[in-house]
Enzyme design. Structure first.
Site, PDB file in Angstrom:
ATOM      1  N   GLU A  82     -11.279   0.235  -3.820  1.00 48.71           N
ATOM      2  CA  GLU A  82     -10.624   0.646  -2.579  1.00 48.71           C
ATOM      3  C   GLU A  82      -9.359   1.411  -2.937  1.00 48.71           C
ATOM      4  OE1 GLU A  82      -9.574  -3.061  -0.584  1.00 48.71           O
ATOM      5  OE2 GLU A  82      -7.886  -3.374  -1.925  1.00 48.71           O
ATOM      6  N   ASP A 131       0.806  -1.226   0.000  1.00 42.59           N
ATOM      7  CA  ASP A 131       0.000   0.000   0.000  1.00 42.59           C
ATOM      8  C   ASP A 131       0.840   1.278   0.000  1.00 42.59           C
ATOM      9  OD1 ASP A 131      -2.224  -1.740   0.328  1.00 42.59           O
ATOM     10  OD2 ASP A 131      -1.984  -1.703   2.509  1.00 42.59           O
TER      11      ASP A 131
HETATM   12  O1  FUB Z   1      -3.224  -3.759   3.039  1.00 42.78           O
HETATM   13  C1  FUB Z   1      -4.517  -4.018   3.526  1.00 42.78           C
HETATM   14  C2  FUB Z   1      -5.529  -3.604   2.523  1.00 42.78           C
HETATM   15  O2  FUB Z   1      -5.355  -4.332   1.310  1.00 42.78           O
HETATM   16  C3  FUB Z   1      -5.465  -2.183   2.077  1.00 42.78           C
HETATM   17  O3  FUB Z   1      -5.991  -1.293   2.998  1.00 42.78           O
HETATM   18  C4  FUB Z   1      -6.177  -2.263   0.785  1.00 42.78           C
HETATM   19  O4  FUB Z   1      -6.068  -1.138  -0.010  1.00 42.78           O
HETATM   20  C5  FUB Z   1      -5.547  -3.488   0.197  1.00 42.78           C
HETATM   21  O5  FUB Z   1      -4.312  -3.229  -0.388  1.00 42.78           O
END
Ligand code: FUB
Length: 446
Positions: free
Chosen positions: A204, A33
């Site tokens: 997301e 991320d």
């Molecule tokens: O790393 C945990 C979660 O997985 C993140 O918050 C999302 O964006 C995905 O990458």
């Protein structure tokens, strides 16, 4: 298997002179991320941190205990400033949940604000978003006692517009949201609104930026057949409505792809993650590749490379396994009398390998060296710049080195004086259509 892969990677790093930022960018720990930011000309990366679940911990979806911060030092090394916040130091957080997902950091009026999601101890939501403030981009941060009221969700992403208004984007699901923040950066100034105009499907990890008057809203986007991709939408307003413009990156295999896009020293760079080291999509590693904007503002799809970012210079050992493109050939482990590493192999007739951004300076280089192993005598490889049929700068008749595992350094004079920054393309040729032309480890301009 995992330990074996890590050991091999470590051996490669020891035997490799690092050009700036080959992929993956961080190899001493798992990172995911990546939110990259440029503050006062310096590049910082705010990633999350994957770990192998400790023995007594039942593995949650991801196992993420804390946050580290990285800064790019002298254009070459990524310095690790972490951990800057442990899961059990979150004032409002539930203990030992290993749920420290994607963070972000932004600078406003000489202060740095770090936003992170965590599971709250009051169990009011899956994730709440907390904030800390610091005088420095790498902390220490003073963490707010409570989470930001009025919002909940994952993946905080910050954007400050030219009028100094700050927006906090967040969420993961069919919908993503935005709220304006108050000047104190710790409270929302407006109730969250759903971002309009995005395509259907799970989304997301949004990241918002402005270029040439256009607001770009980029996000991880799941297509039912393909899986995670990185998509983008544009608008003339930071709150939308947006128009979906397509994909920045296709799915690279089944798992998340959280990203950010920044301009660093004039180049646009996409930071994203994959699982190069572990081979397991819950133990990720951050990566970077260049992004190209077209004249009409659309973004050219980015192909993930091993090459990463940065510019090679005269005298650098350019390891061709870390290529930016390869056609009809493979990357394999080096054997024989060579230090451990990787080579380009299976070089069939007209196979080619590209390494982008090599700086020839003012034309000081007069020769080029190549490290090869070769078990036959009847072929050659030629070096072009920029295009497959571009300007030819060198030609190497292949030499029999004693076998496919016997390595030798050969050299030839450059055919042309070349200046400035170019891609190098090596093309393998054989009149006899042999199925292996030469194993190639590295090249070097001198
Ligand atoms: O790393 C945990 C979660 O997985 C993140 O918050 C999302 O964006 C995905 O990458």
């Amino acid at each position: 298997m995992l330990r074996q892969k890590l050991l091999l990677l470590l051996l490669l790093l020891i035997s490799t002179k690092t050009l700036l930022a080959q992929n993956p960018l961080v190899t001493h720990m798992f990172t995911a991320d990546p939110t990259a930011r440029v503050f006062d000309g310096k590049l910082y990366i705010y990633p999350s941190h994957d770990i192998v679940p400790p023995k007594n911990v039942k593995a949650p979806r991801f196992c993420m205990p804390d946050y580290h911060i990285f800064s790019l030092e002298e254009g070459i090394t990524l310095k690790d400033h972490g951990p800057i916040l442990d899961q059990n130091e979150v004032p409002w957080g539930k203990k030992n949940t290993y749920g420290m997902w994607a963070p972000d950091c932004i600078k406003k009026e000489n202060m740095y604000y770090y936003y992170y999601p965590a599971p709250p101890k009051d169990e009011s939501s899956f994730r709440r978003i907390g904030v800390g403030v610091s005088k420095s981009p790498t902390g220490p941060f003073k963490w707010e006692k409570n989470y930001i009221k009025g919002i909940s969700g994952i993946d905080p992403g910050l954007f400050i517009d030219d009028d100094n208004k700050t927006y906090l984007y967040f969420g993961g699901g069919q919908d993503l949201f935005v709220s304006q923040l108050k000047d104190n950066m710790k409270e929302i100034a407006s109730k969250p609104i759903k971002i309009q105009g995005l395509p259907s499907g799970y989304k997301e990890g949004s990241f918002t930026f402005k270029k040439d008057g256009i607001y770009y809203f980029t996000f991880a986007h799941v297509f039912p057949q393909e899986g995670y991709t990185i998509g983008y939408a544009t608008s003339d307003n930071p709150k939308g409505p947006f128009t979906y413009r397509g994909k920045i990156m296709d799915n690279i295999s089944n798992g998340t792809n959280h990203h950010s896009i920044v301009n660093y020293k004039g180049d646009w760079i996409l930071f994203y993650h994959w699982w190069d080291i572990s081979g397991y999509n819950k133990l990720r590693s951050i990566r970077a590749d260049y992004v190209t904007f077209m004249k009409d503002g659309t973004i050219k799809k980015v192909k993930p490379t091993l090459r990463g970012i940065g510019t090679a210079i005269i005298g650098d050992t350019i390891h061709m396994d870390r290529h930016s493109d390869i056609v009809n050939a493979k990357v394999d482990f080096v054997g024989g009398n060579e230090p451990t590493g990787w080579m380009v192999s299976n070089t069939k007739m007209k196979s080619s390998v590209r390494f982008n951004r090599v700086n020839f300076g003012k034309g000081e280089a007069t020769k080029i060296k190549a490290r090869i192993a070769c078990g036959q005598r009847i072929a050659s490889f030629e070096i072009y710049i920029d295009k497959l049929k571009g300007q030819k700068i060198a030609e190497f008749p292949v030499e029999y080195t004693g076998g496919w595992n016997t390595w030798k350094t050969i050299e030839t004079n450059l055919l042309e004086k070349t200046t400035g920054i170019h891609d190098i393309i090596i093309v393998f040729k054989s009149e006899w259509n042999v199925d292996k032309i030469a194993n190639l480890n590295w090249i070097k301009l001198e």
